[in-house]
Design an enzyme around this catalytic site. Structure first.
Site, short mmCIF file in Angstrom:
data_model
loop_
_atom_site.label_atom_id
_atom_site.label_comp_id
_atom_site.label_asym_id
_atom_site.label_seq_id
_atom_site.Cartn_x
_atom_site.Cartn_y
_atom_site.Cartn_z
N GLU A 1 0.80 -1.21 0.00
CA GLU A 1 0.00 0.00 0.00
C GLU A 1 0.84 1.27 0.00
OE1 GLU A 1 -2.14 -1.05 3.56
OE2 GLU A 1 -1.04 0.48 4.64
N CYS B 1 3.47 8.53 0.39
CA CYS B 1 4.08 7.59 1.34
C CYS B 1 4.13 6.22 0.67
CB CYS B 1 3.20 7.57 2.58
SG CYS B 1 3.68 6.34 3.78
N CYS C 1 7.32 -7.03 6.72
CA CYS C 1 8.51 -6.48 7.35
C CYS C 1 9.07 -7.49 8.35
CB CYS C 1 8.16 -5.17 8.06
SG CYS C 1 9.56 -4.34 8.81
N CYS D 1 7.83 -4.88 14.94
CA CYS D 1 7.53 -3.97 16.05
C CYS D 1 6.16 -4.33 16.62
CB CYS D 1 7.54 -2.52 15.57
SG CYS D 1 9.11 -2.06 14.85
N CYS E 1 2.92 -2.37 15.39
CA CYS E 1 2.73 -2.16 13.95
C CYS E 1 2.07 -3.36 13.27
CB CYS E 1 4.08 -1.87 13.31
SG CYS E 1 4.04 -1.73 11.53
N CYS F 1 0.27 2.30 8.79
CA CYS F 1 0.74 1.37 7.77
C CYS F 1 0.21 -0.03 8.03
CB CYS F 1 2.25 1.41 7.69
SG CYS F 1 3.13 0.50 8.95
N1 SAH Z 1 10.07 0.52 8.81
C1 SAH Z 1 10.33 1.91 8.75
C2 SAH Z 1 9.52 2.57 7.69
C3 SAH Z 1 8.02 2.29 7.79
S1 SAH Z 1 7.42 3.50 8.73
C4 SAH Z 1 10.15 2.55 10.10
O1 SAH Z 1 9.61 1.90 11.00
O2 SAH Z 1 10.59 3.67 10.26
C5 SAH Z 1 5.95 3.04 9.29
C6 SAH Z 1 5.46 4.18 10.14
O3 SAH Z 1 4.18 3.87 10.62
C7 SAH Z 1 6.39 4.41 11.33
O4 SAH Z 1 6.62 5.79 11.51
C8 SAH Z 1 5.57 3.85 12.46
O5 SAH Z 1 5.87 4.50 13.63
C9 SAH Z 1 4.17 4.11 11.99
N2 SAH Z 1 3.22 3.22 12.63
C10 SAH Z 1 3.23 1.89 12.68
N3 SAH Z 1 2.19 1.42 13.39
C11 SAH Z 1 1.50 2.51 13.81
C12 SAH Z 1 0.32 2.70 14.58
N4 SAH Z 1 -0.35 1.68 15.06
N5 SAH Z 1 -0.09 3.98 14.80
C13 SAH Z 1 0.59 5.02 14.29
N6 SAH Z 1 1.69 4.91 13.56
C14 SAH Z 1 2.16 3.67 13.31
FE1 SF4 Z 2 8.60 -2.71 10.15
FE2 SF4 Z 2 6.38 -1.55 11.07
FE3 SF4 Z 2 8.55 -1.70 12.61
FE4 SF4 Z 2 8.56 -0.04 10.49
S1 SF4 Z 2 7.26 0.12 12.26
S2 SF4 Z 2 10.18 -1.47 11.13
S3 SF4 Z 2 7.29 -1.24 9.07
S4 SF4 Z 2 7.37 -3.47 11.85
#
Ligand code: SAH
Ligand code: SF4
Length: 355
Positions: free
Chosen positions: A88, A114, A121, A125, A128, A345
């Protein structure tokens, strides 16, 4: 032999593959400037070469699967890849078109796109959705750049209109560095998408050695660090990758990273209720960023099904921001764009798959 994507190649690579080499430049312009969808439309390419290109290559690594339009103007795209997987991207109008009193256009709507760098991934995390779904594969250079190309086409955004790119969709861009490097090359090429590297931001969970590698490439792109926590214990809980690359190693890598004199490294801080939203954390963050040309960006945690974390109170986020600003750290709060669609995301993908 099965066809390959012509969008996977930088101009230099293409001019080795296609002779005479000036044809590569012409093809580049047809693809990235004139937005053609077929080799047949490449009018200044001789017929026999057009036929040969048609046999060997394709121009459409992505297809639009679904689009979700949000009330605030942002649009979320789910793209279908050739192998049936999906990724996406989001189109975010950042600043509305502006006209003066006589109705003369001062500037067009400013867009940020974006994009994703991987399907899924590996980093995993805990907050996420993308991380939860695991890792399927890296995106190729053309699958990365096509997200921007397709969104520009779909919204009639002229090729010469400036857009900003942020690698903040699905995936960890520094875990797919060689393809991301090629994508940056194609984005930055004046005959490619012609987007200044200063308008491209790589967001990373903090792979310190890869940050150094990216810095040594001197591409001129901007860096964003997903920090989210100021002590290693909490950061490990949120982002298991912190066991391999702790906060100090990230700060050290950032200090060596080449940045434009007018720009800053962005530190993203996902604010989660009762976890990292207190002034003690803000204090530590100020200390951590001391001596770095940094900018903090606070993001409201966006809850999703199955997550035990909670969205923070607005007043606590404002207090946090206020503390940073009063102590000399530039700090913005990320607007919760697209909240009514599926904001963070991985969420659109998640919904589509559950249908
Ligand atoms: N993997 C890289 C790039 C992807 S960023 C990174 O983590 O920096 C994906 C973004 O979405 C990150 O800034 C993360 O903090 C944000 N994100 C992920 N899950 C989220 C959530 N539940 N609410 C708000 N932001 C979220
Ligand atoms: Fe991967 Fe989501 Fe962590 Fe970014 S925030 S590194 S996309 S698991």
């Amino acid at each position: 032999m099965s066809k390959i994507s012509i969008l996977d190649f930088t101009k230099e690579e293409l001019s080795v593959k296609i002779k005479p080499s000036f044809r590569a430049k012409q093809i580049y312009e047809w693809v990235y400037k004139k937005y053609v969808n077929s080799f047949k439309d490449m009018k200044n390419i001789p017929n026999d070469l057009r036929e040969k290109l048609e046999e060997d290559y394709y121009l459409d690594p992505l297809k639009i699967a679904t689009i979700e339009q949000s009330n605030d103007g942002s649009k979320k795209y789910l793209f279908l890849l050739k192998d049936g997987k999906t990724v996406e991207s989001v189109l975010l109008p950042m600043k509305k078109e502006k006209t003066n009193e006589e109705g003369k256009l001062l500037h067009h709507t400013r867009y940020t796109i974006c994009i994703s760098s991987q399907v899924g991934c590996k980093i995993g995390c805990s907050f996420c959705l993308t991380g939860k779904s695991g890792f399927l594969r890296n995106l190729t250079p053309g699958e990365i750049t096509s997200q921007v190309l397709m969104i520009k086409k779909d919204n009639d955004i002229a090729q010469n209109r400036r857009v900003n790119i942020v690698f903040m969709g699905m995936g960890e861009p520094l875990d797919n560095l060689s393809n991301v490097q090629k994508a940056i090359n194609i984005f930055s090429d004046p005959l490619g998408l012609s987007i200044s590297p200063r308008r491209q931001t790589i967001s990373t969970s903090g792979l310190s050695t890869q940050i150094k590698k990216l810095g040594n490439m001197n591409l001129g792109v901007l860096l964003a660090i997903s920090l989210h926590a100021v002590d290693d214990e909490l950061r490990e809980q949120l982002m298991p990758i912190n066991k391999a690359y702790n906060i100090k190693s990230i700060i050290d890598a950032v200090k060596e990273f080449p940045i434009d004199a007018r720009k800053r490294v962005m530190f993203e801080y996902l604010v989660i209720k009762n976890l990292n939203d207190d002034i003690k954390s803000a204090k530590k963050l100020v200390k951590l960023l001391n001596g770095i040309k940094a900018k903090a960006n606070l993001i409201f945690f966006n809850p999703h099904a199955g997550s035990s974390y909670e969205r923070p109170e607005v007043k606590d986020v404002l207090k946090f921001q206020d503390y940073l600003l009063k102590h000399g750290v530039l700090c913005t709060i990320r607007e919760s764009k697209g909240l009514d669609i599926s904001a963070a995301c991985g969420q659109l993908k998640d919904r589509e798959e559950k249908k």
